[in-house]
Design an enzyme around this catalytic site. Structure first.
Site, PDB file in Angstrom:
ATOM      1  N   CYS A 153       0.548  -2.400   6.145  1.00 22.91           N
ATOM      2  CA  CYS A 153       0.493  -2.903   4.963  1.00 22.91           C
ATOM      3  C   CYS A 153      -0.920  -3.355   4.580  1.00 22.91           C
ATOM      4  CB  CYS A 153       1.467  -4.094   4.929  1.00 22.91           C
ATOM      5  SG  CYS A 153       3.061  -4.078   5.227  1.00 22.91           S
TER       6      CYS A 153
ATOM      7  N   CYS B 262       1.592  -7.173   8.900  1.00 18.82           N
ATOM      8  CA  CYS B 262       1.745  -5.933   9.099  1.00 18.82           C
ATOM      9  C   CYS B 262       0.562  -5.172   8.770  1.00 18.82           C
ATOM     10  CB  CYS B 262       2.858  -5.369   7.857  1.00 18.82           C
ATOM     11  SG  CYS B 262       2.872  -3.760   7.749  1.00 18.82           S
TER      12      CYS B 262
END
Length: 146
Positions: free
Chosen positions: A72, A69
């Site tokens: 993230c 991600c």
């Protein structure tokens, strides 16, 4: 009112009882003798997540993330800096949703990154999407005062 508070060691997972009147910044674990607070988030899995959430008398802020991600990965250093600002009043945890899919499902994680603020073993606030350090700290403090 209790004269001690329970805090889980991020190194060995042992529950420590610290006197309320004692400053927790320099506290060391009674089992492994490592500092209880390091100013860094703790990587957790399903077992250690439960121990931290259920065994700590202080609030827990969880970053649910995944290695693939992009947002993230972008938020990771911000969360790291937030640990320096929020500890020892809040324990910061990182939960890899790919490594703990059953737990992520139980927590109803539908998008990442997701921040979960927990106190007394239950969720008190949730935020999905990346934030900067200032945003993480402000969001956490605002939700703790409710």
């Amino acid at each position: 009112m209790s004269t001690t508070r329970q805090i889980v060691c991020g190194h060995c997972g042992r529950i420590n009882r610290l006197p309320v009147e004692r400053a927790p910044e320099g506290a060391r674990c009674g089992a492994c003798h490592q500092p209880i607070f390091t100013g860094h988030p703790i990587e957790v899995n399903e077992a250690t997540f439960g121990r931290h959430v259920a065994g700590s008398d202080i609030p827990v802020l969880v970053d649910v993330w995944a290695p693939w991600c992009g947002p993230c990965r972008a938020m990771a250093p911000m969360f790291e800096r937030a640990a320096q600002a929020l500890e020892p009043g809040v324990r910061l945890l990182k939960l890899n949703s790919d490594s703990a899919p059953a737990l992520s499902s139980r927590l109803n994680i539908s998008g990442i990154p997701t921040l979960l603020l927990m106190r007394g073993g239950r969720e008190i606030a949730r935020h999905s999407g990346a934030m900067d350090t200032r945003g993480i700290v402000a969001w956490t403090e605002a939700n703790l005062t409710r």
